[in-house]
Write a protein that holds these residues in place. Structure first.
Motif, PDB file in Angstrom:
ATOM      1  N   UNK A   8       0.844  -1.199   0.000  1.00  0.00           N
ATOM      2  CA  UNK A   8       0.000   0.000   0.000  1.00  0.00           C
ATOM      3  C   UNK A   8       0.878   1.248   0.000  1.00  0.00           C
ATOM      4  N   UNK A   9       0.458   2.272  -0.748  1.00  0.00           N
ATOM      5  CA  UNK A   9       1.273   3.478  -0.824  1.00  0.00           C
ATOM      6  C   UNK A   9       0.543   4.710  -0.293  1.00  0.00           C
ATOM      7  N   UNK A  10      -0.765   4.656  -0.211  1.00  0.00           N
ATOM      8  CA  UNK A  10      -1.552   5.773   0.310  1.00  0.00           C
ATOM      9  C   UNK A  10      -2.565   5.252   1.307  1.00  0.00           C
ATOM     10  N   UNK A  11      -3.176   6.167   2.049  1.00  0.00           N
ATOM     11  CA  UNK A  11      -4.199   5.778   3.010  1.00  0.00           C
ATOM     12  C   UNK A  11      -5.374   5.112   2.295  1.00  0.00           C
ATOM     13  N   UNK A  12      -5.702   5.588   1.093  1.00  0.00           N
ATOM     14  CA  UNK A  12      -6.799   4.966   0.349  1.00  0.00           C
ATOM     15  C   UNK A  12      -6.488   3.511   0.027  1.00  0.00           C
ATOM     16  N   UNK A  13      -5.215   3.195  -0.192  1.00  0.00           N
ATOM     17  CA  UNK A  13      -4.839   1.809  -0.494  1.00  0.00           C
ATOM     18  C   UNK A  13      -5.111   0.866   0.673  1.00  0.00           C
ATOM     19  N   UNK A  14      -5.105   1.407   1.888  1.00  0.00           N
ATOM     20  CA  UNK A  14      -5.311   0.559   3.062  1.00  0.00           C
ATOM     21  C   UNK A  14      -6.688  -0.094   3.063  1.00  0.00           C
ATOM     22  N   UNK A  15      -7.651   0.508   2.374  1.00  0.00           N
ATOM     23  CA  UNK A  15      -9.000  -0.066   2.326  1.00  0.00           C
ATOM     24  C   UNK A  15      -9.011  -1.439   1.673  1.00  0.00           C
ATOM     25  N   UNK A  16      -8.007  -1.736   0.858  1.00  0.00           N
ATOM     26  CA  UNK A  16      -7.935  -3.044   0.203  1.00  0.00           C
ATOM     27  C   UNK A  16      -7.076  -4.033   0.958  1.00  0.00           C
ATOM     28  N   UNK A  17      -6.712  -3.717   2.208  1.00  0.00           N
ATOM     29  CA  UNK A  17      -5.852  -4.605   2.990  1.00  0.00           C
ATOM     30  C   UNK A  17      -6.519  -4.997   4.303  1.00  0.00           C
ATOM     31  N   UNK A  18      -6.004  -6.071   4.897  1.00  0.00           N
ATOM     32  CA  UNK A  18      -6.432  -6.480   6.234  1.00  0.00           C
ATOM     33  C   UNK A  18      -5.695  -5.601   7.245  1.00  0.00           C
ATOM     34  N   UNK A  19      -6.450  -4.869   8.042  1.00  0.00           N
ATOM     35  CA  UNK A  19      -5.862  -3.966   9.024  1.00  0.00           C
ATOM     36  C   UNK A  19      -6.206  -4.448  10.437  1.00  0.00           C
ATOM     37  N   UNK A  20      -5.224  -4.491  11.279  1.00  0.00           N
ATOM     38  CA  UNK A  20      -5.357  -5.082  12.610  1.00  0.00           C
ATOM     39  C   UNK A  20      -5.263  -4.006  13.678  1.00  0.00           C
ATOM     40  N   UNK A  21      -6.241  -3.991  14.576  1.00  0.00           N
ATOM     41  CA  UNK A  21      -6.230  -3.016  15.675  1.00  0.00           C
ATOM     42  C   UNK A  21      -7.071  -3.546  16.816  1.00  0.00           C
ATOM     43  N   UNK A  22      -6.724  -3.161  18.035  1.00  0.00           N
ATOM     44  CA  UNK A  22      -7.539  -3.502  19.194  1.00  0.00           C
ATOM     45  C   UNK A  22      -8.809  -2.674  19.170  1.00  0.00           C
ATOM     46  N   UNK A  23      -9.862  -3.184  19.779  1.00  0.00           N
ATOM     47  CA  UNK A  23     -11.184  -2.564  19.695  1.00  0.00           C
ATOM     48  C   UNK A  23     -11.221  -1.093  20.083  1.00  0.00           C
ATOM     49  N   UNK A  24     -10.523  -0.668  21.172  1.00  0.00           N
ATOM     50  CA  UNK A  24     -10.640   0.750  21.542  1.00  0.00           C
ATOM     51  C   UNK A  24     -10.027   1.700  20.524  1.00  0.00           C
ATOM     52  N   UNK A  25      -9.188   1.158  19.631  1.00  0.00           N
ATOM     53  CA  UNK A  25      -8.489   2.024  18.674  1.00  0.00           C
ATOM     54  C   UNK A  25      -9.362   2.198  17.424  1.00  0.00           C
ATOM     55  N   UNK A  26     -10.308   3.128  17.473  1.00  0.00           N
ATOM     56  CA  UNK A  26     -11.281   3.282  16.393  1.00  0.00           C
ATOM     57  C   UNK A  26     -10.640   3.812  15.116  1.00  0.00           C
ATOM     58  N   UNK A  27      -9.664   4.674  15.243  1.00  0.00           N
ATOM     59  CA  UNK A  27      -9.044   5.281  14.069  1.00  0.00           C
ATOM     60  C   UNK A  27      -7.528   5.301  14.215  1.00  0.00           C
ATOM     61  N   UNK A  28      -6.857   5.181  13.090  1.00  0.00           N
ATOM     62  CA  UNK A  28      -5.431   5.471  13.045  1.00  0.00           C
ATOM     63  C   UNK A  28      -5.288   6.935  12.646  1.00  0.00           C
ATOM     64  N   UNK A  29      -4.697   7.715  13.500  1.00  0.00           N
ATOM     65  CA  UNK A  29      -4.495   9.134  13.215  1.00  0.00           C
ATOM     66  C   UNK A  29      -3.057   9.300  12.753  1.00  0.00           C
ATOM     67  N   UNK A  30      -2.918   9.582  11.465  1.00  0.00           N
ATOM     68  CA  UNK A  30      -1.608   9.584  10.821  1.00  0.00           C
ATOM     69  C   UNK A  30      -1.231  10.971  10.334  1.00  0.00           C
TER      70      UNK A  30
END
Length: 316
Positions: free
Chosen positions: A178-200
């Protein structure tokens, strides 16, 4: 407490041999000294001193009272010295709250050397990923990894935190880079439940992305294990996955994007006033151990700087 002051004035007068000499020692006028002595005698209902224009002398009652007052004042001095010594030395039980993974990796291994330096201390380390009420639960301090908002607690910054998007080489080989944030939508992203958003923070500034993946958990350690198994991409701190990055078991993806640099490791505690020595020495110990370039980032300079360079070039 004024009674103790009157007794001290009385003892100083006897020791100095005159009211004027005692007054000079205590920064009081002879008139004030005389007034306080009269008040003491009135309260006791007896004369303690025989006064003449040339000298003073103790009455029989005054002699007995003087001997006892000297002993009382000596005991008070000893008690104050005892408390002062204990306040200056680290002793007792230090009760600490810390995040689970960070406490296991970066506090627990260093308790042995700390306790050898402070043999009169014991440590109660409670690991919990929640922000506990340190005052209500009786903690001396808490270690927190966050961008702290205003609160009634005192905070000391111990170390910076670098968080990077990463995945295993196998995942990248299978799913692509992935090269952009939009590309992340096509990937499996892992986060714990309380982490609603990645703020980048990226080439175009701040951006928020909500990770979506097949695992739902309240444990950051579960996310870490899923990441290492090659399941997807995660946003992790270098204190957590530094060895895996250095060994190539994980690789940084989208190095031009990093999490907020305002997040740091902090020690928080209730008040600066009368800070117990046990709290002060532990915070100083961690501050020296971690520092502005913490040991867990050693060997990762090329990875951490590459993101800055790429971000700068892309912005140009």
């Amino acid at each position: 407490m004024s009674e103790f002051v009157d007794m001290e004035i009385f003892a100083r007068v006897v020791g100095a041999g005159s009211m004027s000499a005692a007054g000079r020692e205590m920064g009081l006028s002879p008139a004030v000294v005389s007034k306080r002595l009269r008040r003491l005698e009135d309260r006791l209902g007896t004369r303690l001193l025989q006064r003449t224009t040339r000298q003073i002398s103790l009455t029989e009652a005054g002699q007995g009272f003087y001997e006892r007052v000297v002993a009382i004042l000596a005991s008070i001095d000893e008690a104050e010295a005892f408390v002062s010594r204990r306040s200056a030395l680290a002793h007792g039980t230090l009760k600490i709250s810390a995040p689970t993974s960070f406490g296991r990796l970066h506090i627990a291994p260093h308790l042995g050397p700390f306790l050898k330096q402070n043999p009169d201390l014991a440590v109660h380390l409670d690991l919990d990923d929640a922000f506990v009420d340190i005052v209500g639960n009786g903690f001396d301090l808490a270690i927190r990894i966050a961008e702290l908002s205003d609160s009634s607690l005192v905070a000391r910054r111990l170390a910076p935190i670098h968080r990077v998007l990463c995945a295993t080489p196998e995942y990248i080989a299978e799913r692509g880079v992935p090269r952009t944030v939009d590309d992340l939508a096509g990937h499996v992203c892992l986060a714990a439940a309380p982490q609603d958003h990645w703020r980048l923070e990226g080439p175009a500034g701040a951006v928020a992305f909500r990770p979506v993946g097949p695992i739902h958990t309240n444990s950051s350690e579960v996310v870490r294990e899923a990441l290492l198994s090659g399941l997807g991409i995660a946003l992790r701190s270098t204190w957590d996955i530094g060895p895996e990055l250095a060994a190539g078991r994980l690789v940084v993806v989208m190095p031009g994007y990093r999490a907020s640099r305002h997040v740091a490791v902090h020690a928080v505690y209730p008040t600066r006033r009368f800070l117990p020595a046990k709290v002060r020495v532990f915070i100083d110990y961690l501050a020296q151990l971690y520092g502005p370039q913490p040991y867990w980032d050693r060997g990762l300079d090329h990875l951490l700087l590459s993101g800055n360079n790429e971000q700068s070039t892309a912005a140009e």
